[in-house]
Structures are given as C-alpha cells and as structure tokens.
Motif scaffolding. Sequence first.
Motif, PDB file in Angstrom:
ATOM      1  N   GLN A 212       3.433   0.066  -2.821  1.00 54.20           N
ATOM      2  CA  GLN A 212       2.989  -0.381  -1.649  1.00 54.20           C
ATOM      3  C   GLN A 212       1.873  -1.727  -1.804  1.00 54.20           C
ATOM      4  O   GLN A 212       1.379  -1.401  -2.867  1.00 54.20           O
ATOM      5  CB  GLN A 212       1.862   0.373  -0.731  1.00 54.20           C
ATOM      6  CG  GLN A 212       1.142  -0.425   0.894  1.00 54.20           C
ATOM      7  CD  GLN A 212       2.083  -0.731   2.060  1.00 54.20           C
ATOM      8  OE1 GLN A 212       2.813  -0.465   2.362  1.00 54.20           O
ATOM      9  NE2 GLN A 212       2.452  -2.346   1.976  1.00 54.20           N
ATOM     10  N   ILE A 213       2.050  -3.462  -1.817  1.00 51.84           N
ATOM     11  CA  ILE A 213       1.526  -4.278  -2.372  1.00 51.84           C
ATOM     12  C   ILE A 213       0.966  -5.055  -0.915  1.00 51.84           C
ATOM     13  O   ILE A 213       1.754  -4.654   0.134  1.00 51.84           O
ATOM     14  CB  ILE A 213       2.075  -5.128  -3.051  1.00 51.84           C
ATOM     15  CG1 ILE A 213       3.416  -5.412  -2.320  1.00 51.84           C
ATOM     16  CG2 ILE A 213       2.798  -4.565  -4.394  1.00 51.84           C
ATOM     17  CD1 ILE A 213       3.898  -6.839  -3.048  1.00 51.84           C
ATOM     18  N   LEU A 214       0.141  -5.709  -1.145  1.00 50.93           N
ATOM     19  CA  LEU A 214      -0.175  -6.884   0.150  1.00 50.93           C
ATOM     20  C   LEU A 214      -1.062  -7.941  -0.274  1.00 50.93           C
ATOM     21  O   LEU A 214      -1.798  -7.944  -1.457  1.00 50.93           O
ATOM     22  CB  LEU A 214      -1.712  -6.000   0.173  1.00 50.93           C
ATOM     23  CG  LEU A 214      -2.550  -6.565   1.270  1.00 50.93           C
ATOM     24  CD1 LEU A 214      -2.008  -6.441   2.817  1.00 50.93           C
ATOM     25  CD2 LEU A 214      -4.255  -5.639   1.865  1.00 50.93           C
ATOM     26  N   GLY A 215      -0.437  -8.879  -0.376  1.00 52.34           N
ATOM     27  CA  GLY A 215      -1.284 -10.336  -0.832  1.00 52.34           C
ATOM     28  C   GLY A 215      -2.366 -10.704   0.072  1.00 52.34           C
ATOM     29  O   GLY A 215      -1.867 -11.045   1.692  1.00 52.34           O
ATOM     30  N   LEU A 216      -3.294 -10.369  -0.524  1.00 53.23           N
ATOM     31  CA  LEU A 216      -4.186 -11.232   0.142  1.00 53.23           C
ATOM     32  C   LEU A 216      -5.025 -12.673   0.323  1.00 53.23           C
ATOM     33  O   LEU A 216      -3.844 -12.878  -0.057  1.00 53.23           O
ATOM     34  CB  LEU A 216      -5.916 -10.737  -0.724  1.00 53.23           C
ATOM     35  CG  LEU A 216      -6.135  -9.488  -1.279  1.00 53.23           C
ATOM     36  CD1 LEU A 216      -6.804  -8.753  -2.203  1.00 53.23           C
ATOM     37  CD2 LEU A 216      -5.601  -8.013   0.120  1.00 53.23           C
ATOM     38  N   ALA A 217      -5.174 -13.454   1.553  1.00 63.13           N
ATOM     39  CA  ALA A 217      -5.732 -14.891   1.777  1.00 63.13           C
ATOM     40  C   ALA A 217      -6.083 -15.534   0.614  1.00 63.13           C
ATOM     41  O   ALA A 217      -6.609 -16.354   0.759  1.00 63.13           O
ATOM     42  CB  ALA A 217      -7.029 -14.270   3.246  1.00 63.13           C
ATOM     43  N   ASP A 218      -6.865 -14.639  -0.439  1.00 67.20           N
ATOM     44  CA  ASP A 218      -7.897 -15.483  -1.654  1.00 67.20           C
ATOM     45  C   ASP A 218      -6.100 -15.669  -2.244  1.00 67.20           C
ATOM     46  O   ASP A 218      -6.756 -16.467  -3.542  1.00 67.20           O
ATOM     47  CB  ASP A 218      -8.605 -15.016  -2.251  1.00 67.20           C
ATOM     48  CG  ASP A 218      -8.337 -13.647  -2.845  1.00 67.20           C
ATOM     49  OD1 ASP A 218      -6.595 -12.975  -3.030  1.00 67.20           O
ATOM     50  OD2 ASP A 218      -9.472 -12.377  -2.842  1.00 67.20           O
ATOM     51  N   GLY A 219      -5.490 -14.967  -2.814  1.00 67.14           N
ATOM     52  CA  GLY A 219      -3.933 -15.271  -2.703  1.00 67.14           C
ATOM     53  C   GLY A 219      -3.619 -13.978  -4.080  1.00 67.14           C
ATOM     54  O   GLY A 219      -2.590 -14.063  -4.982  1.00 67.14           O
ATOM     55  N   ARG A 220      -4.917 -13.201  -4.400  1.00 69.00           N
ATOM     56  CA  ARG A 220      -4.688 -12.084  -5.431  1.00 69.00           C
ATOM     57  C   ARG A 220      -3.336 -11.130  -4.659  1.00 69.00           C
ATOM     58  O   ARG A 220      -3.467 -10.690  -3.344  1.00 69.00           O
ATOM     59  CB  ARG A 220      -5.644 -11.475  -5.209  1.00 69.00           C
ATOM     60  CG  ARG A 220      -7.117 -11.919  -6.288  1.00 69.00           C
ATOM     61  CD  ARG A 220      -8.047 -11.036  -6.983  1.00 69.00           C
ATOM     62  NE  ARG A 220      -9.003 -11.315  -5.418  1.00 69.00           N
ATOM     63  CZ  ARG A 220      -9.978 -10.356  -5.290  1.00 69.00           C
ATOM     64  NH1 ARG A 220     -10.544  -9.745  -5.924  1.00 69.00           N
ATOM     65  NH2 ARG A 220     -10.435 -10.357  -4.403  1.00 69.00           N
ATOM     66  N   VAL A 221      -2.785 -10.235  -5.851  1.00 69.73           N
ATOM     67  CA  VAL A 221      -1.772  -9.616  -4.916  1.00 69.73           C
ATOM     68  C   VAL A 221      -2.385  -8.109  -5.425  1.00 69.73           C
ATOM     69  O   VAL A 221      -2.802  -7.722  -6.590  1.00 69.73           O
ATOM     70  CB  VAL A 221      -0.216  -9.325  -5.102  1.00 69.73           C
ATOM     71  CG1 VAL A 221       0.710  -8.404  -4.447  1.00 69.73           C
ATOM     72  CG2 VAL A 221       0.013 -10.853  -5.176  1.00 69.73           C
ATOM     73  N   VAL A 222      -2.593  -6.666  -4.943  1.00 63.87           N
ATOM     74  CA  VAL A 222      -2.911  -6.193  -5.341  1.00 63.87           C
ATOM     75  C   VAL A 222      -2.022  -4.688  -5.054  1.00 63.87           C
ATOM     76  O   VAL A 222      -1.295  -4.560  -4.073  1.00 63.87           O
ATOM     77  CB  VAL A 222      -4.012  -5.204  -4.402  1.00 63.87           C
ATOM     78  CG1 VAL A 222      -5.456  -6.339  -4.785  1.00 63.87           C
ATOM     79  CG2 VAL A 222      -4.172  -5.265  -2.603  1.00 63.87           C
ATOM     80  N   ALA A 223      -2.059  -3.833  -5.831  1.00 63.86           N
ATOM     81  CA  ALA A 223      -0.547  -2.318  -5.582  1.00 63.86           C
ATOM     82  C   ALA A 223      -2.170  -0.881  -4.908  1.00 63.86           C
ATOM     83  O   ALA A 223      -2.397  -0.805  -5.385  1.00 63.86           O
ATOM     84  CB  ALA A 223      -0.155  -2.224  -6.562  1.00 63.86           C
ATOM     85  N   LEU A 224      -1.411  -0.236  -3.566  1.00 62.21           N
ATOM     86  CA  LEU A 224      -1.876   0.221  -2.826  1.00 62.21           C
ATOM     87  C   LEU A 224      -0.755   1.421  -3.348  1.00 62.21           C
ATOM     88  O   LEU A 224      -0.522   2.456  -2.154  1.00 62.21           O
ATOM     89  CB  LEU A 224      -2.436   0.594  -1.838  1.00 62.21           C
ATOM     90  CG  LEU A 224      -3.764  -0.781  -1.278  1.00 62.21           C
ATOM     91  CD1 LEU A 224      -2.416  -2.121  -1.408  1.00 62.21           C
ATOM     92  CD2 LEU A 224      -4.286  -0.202   0.344  1.00 62.21           C
ATOM     93  N   GLY A 225      -0.637   2.044  -4.564  1.00 61.97           N
ATOM     94  CA  GLY A 225      -0.960   3.252  -5.250  1.00 61.97           C
ATOM     95  C   GLY A 225       1.324   3.166  -4.488  1.00 61.97           C
ATOM     96  O   GLY A 225       1.835   2.386  -4.167  1.00 61.97           O
ATOM     97  N   GLU A 226       1.960   4.648  -5.140  1.00 65.64           N
ATOM     98  CA  GLU A 226       2.941   4.505  -4.950  1.00 65.64           C
ATOM     99  C   GLU A 226       3.828   5.222  -3.394  1.00 65.64           C
ATOM    100  O   GLU A 226       3.199   5.921  -3.796  1.00 65.64           O
ATOM    101  CB  GLU A 226       4.292   4.741  -6.339  1.00 65.64           C
ATOM    102  CG  GLU A 226       3.723   6.985  -6.455  1.00 65.64           C
ATOM    103  CD  GLU A 226       2.657   7.159  -6.702  1.00 65.64           C
ATOM    104  OE1 GLU A 226       2.515   8.319  -6.950  1.00 65.64           O
ATOM    105  OE2 GLU A 226       1.676   6.391  -7.058  1.00 65.64           O
ATOM    106  N   ARG A 227       4.769   5.692  -3.100  1.00 63.22           N
ATOM    107  CA  ARG A 227       5.431   6.446  -2.430  1.00 63.22           C
ATOM    108  C   ARG A 227       6.550   7.207  -2.681  1.00 63.22           C
ATOM    109  O   ARG A 227       7.437   5.992  -3.173  1.00 63.22           O
ATOM    110  CB  ARG A 227       5.576   5.804  -0.965  1.00 63.22           C
ATOM    111  CG  ARG A 227       4.302   5.420   0.287  1.00 63.22           C
ATOM    112  CD  ARG A 227       4.601   5.376   1.433  1.00 63.22           C
ATOM    113  NE  ARG A 227       5.307   3.888   1.467  1.00 63.22           N
ATOM    114  CZ  ARG A 227       4.652   2.605   1.641  1.00 63.22           C
ATOM    115  NH1 ARG A 227       3.342   2.817   1.961  1.00 63.22           N
ATOM    116  NH2 ARG A 227       5.224   1.617   1.304  1.00 63.22           N
TER     117      ARG A 227
END
Length: 445
Positions: A212-227
């Motif tokens: 699961q990834i989430l591209g934030l409003a400030d331009g960063r991309v973060v990963a919230l673990g795997e499934r």
Amino acid sequence: MIESLLVANRGEIARRIIRTAKRLGIRAIAVHSEADAGLPFVTEADEAVCVGPANPAQSYRNVEAILAAAKSTGAQAIHPGYGFLSENADFARTVEASGLIWVGPRADAITAMGDKINARNLMAAAGVPVAPGTTDPAADLAAAVAAAAEIGYPVMVKAAAGGGGMGMGVATDETALRTEYDKVRSFAERMFGDGSVLIERYFPRVRHVEVQILGLADGRVVALGERECSVQRRNQKLVEESPSPAVSPELRGRFLAAAVRAGEAVGYRNAGTVECLLDPATNEFFFLEMNTRLQVEHPVTELVYGVDLVEEQLRVAAGLAPTFDPDALAPRGHAIELRINAEDPKRFLPGPGAIKTWVEPTGEGVRVDSGYIEGNTVTPFYDSLMAKLIVSGATRAEAIERAKAAVAAFELAGPKNNLPFFAELLENEEFLSGDYDTGIVSRMR
C-alpha cells in the motif's frame, strides 16, 4: 477539508466511504442505479441521485449522468471507489476540468500504469524488479511464439490493458500458446477495447504480495506495509492478510523501498497499490502492476497501521498533511480479510438472490464492511461481493481464531455464499502454516 463529496460507486465501498465522510462532517452524496435504490449506501447518504438503469454502462459508468448529479447537488469532490470509473484517466480529467476535486491519483499516473507493458518498462527504468517478458506488445502469434521461446516456458499470456485478474492465460508449450494467445487477444478486444498482449514468464509456485502506498500532498510517497493476497480463485482474491507470513524484515524493507520508487517514478499522489509476485524459493519479487485506486482489501492495512485510508485520501485531495507521522510508521498486530461473495463455495459460480437472513458477527477484533442488509436482493448486474469480514489480533494465530468464530457466527441465508469455504480454509494446514501460494485453492478443490 472538502465539504461535500459525491461517491461514484455502489455497495460496500460506497457505504464505507460515506461512513468516513460523515464522521468528518462532510456532506455525503450517493449516486445509484434503479436496481440499487433500496441498498444501505443510498439511504445512509445525506443525498442520493438515481443515475440510470441497472446496466453499469448506463449508470455507474455513465460519466455525463454522474457529473450532472455532482452539479445538481453542489458536490465539491468525487471519490470513485474501486472498479467502474476509478482507473479511467479520461474521467479523472473530466472531473477536474469541471472544477471538481478528484479524490485519486493524477490522470497521467493512471494512464502510465493502465497499460501493463508501459508500466513494466517504467518500473524497470526506475529500478523496480520486473519478471522477464516483452517490452512491446506481441503484435501477432508469430511474435508471441518468438517471445515465449526467448523467455522460456511456461509463460503467462496477459491482456496489456487488463486488470483485476481478467484476461490472462498460462501456456506450457507452443501448442498451448497458440490457443491462449487467440483467447486472450479476443477477450481483451471485447472487454477492454484493446487487444494488445504481453508475454511474461510464468512462475508455477508464486505468492501474490502487494504494498500500500500513499502519495502525500507535499510530494512524498510513503509505504504502509504489505498485504498477502495469495488465496485466489480464477486469479481473483478471496483472502488478504497483513503482514504477509512470507515476508521477513529484510524482504519487507526491499518490498517497501521498491514500491516507493514505483510511486515516485510517476509522481504518484493519493492511495495506490504496487502488486508483486514473490518467488518463495528464492525470495525474489517482481512488479506485477500498480492499481491506481483504493483496493478492496485496504481494511487490513487500516487495522495494522491504525489509519483510515479514506480519510487520508480526502486529506491528500484537499492538499492537507496526513493524520500520521510518515517517518514513524510501524505495523501492530495482524489482520485478515475474507471476501463474502454471493457464489457457491465449491465452484465459485455466482448465486444472486434475495437475502432472507443477514446477521453480522461482532466481538473484539471483528469488523464487517457490508453492502447489504436483510431484505435486500443481490442482483446479477454487479460483482458478487456482499461484504468483507475483517478480523485482527495481536498475532496471526489470534486473528485466525477470531476469524473462525466470526465465520461461524455470520448468519446468511438466501443467496449462495462462500462462508463454508472460509470455514474449510481456516482449518487447512497449509494456510495455517503460512507457507502457501496462489495454488492453495485449487489444491483444496
């Protein structure tokens, strides 16, 4: 924050998005077909608009009707859910051109990831591992045969424009390839309007793991673990869990880093999922595709990471910071999702009908995201998903025990359903061990 939100979807995902919107004080607007007028998502919305008859092309995929509903209700933003128009780049562009906020990734990212061959090539250039395969569509059967000879059998024949496990076939030799190529090409032209075909190495024993990834409003991309999504029938998921029992801390680090690179390569914003194949024999993984939307299985990530992904989607779309610290993400416990479908538990064929009994299980660590209640009818016009039963616990073993109890307590009569299959799976030694792959359902049958 957004003040009014139109949900361009139906069933459990529309109901789930509406729940978060109302919690945040956002006016929630539903659109529905004539066949869905009595479903909970319609009655629970602050306002609802009928956009056409049962046929999705005339309702949930009817762009003009949906935009007209947004205009007439004064909606500020549109959330597409999953399926239907969620990965339609033209729809995303049209929404924004109409002066509305699109709760999803930018249209150019949807386009870039919508074609499997283009996506493979982009990922390879970004340093994300990809399986051996064609870098251009196999233009004809001769090209497919030549590609397969170079890659080595067995191969997977895939619709380049496909998704959701549709438009795929396995060929173990040239004779089978000739059959599968024609079959997949014909299906792809009929279903997606694009007959482009990709040839890729097929791994007989493989696990399906996604990030699961989430591209934030400030331009960063973060990963919230795997499934872990390896319990599948016809290449479509039935069970998902997080964390994956196959992923070590070292492998997790590689997975998450690759997923972030994938998102950064297309300037990704909002929620998305990087799907991969994991070879359990070597711990090698390969990029499969990127889903540029919220996934069906997002609740397991929510429970393990303590976030509301729909809220985070809305915050990104509004240009706001996330509710969590991106530098302090850490999983806690284990979560499992079971997809409760209106289908028989042996052959998994659809079995719609009127719901005579519907009693959802409750208890610690039990969550049900449902699209129906007692008295509703599951019609044959849409996907067979009725509800998602999600359980969580401090450990995988505890989550499994809670899943067993919840499955036993779920009272459902009327449509055919796959609860008996889940009762069987949760006693299966291969599943219980955590050492399973995408062939587990076929071995059970």
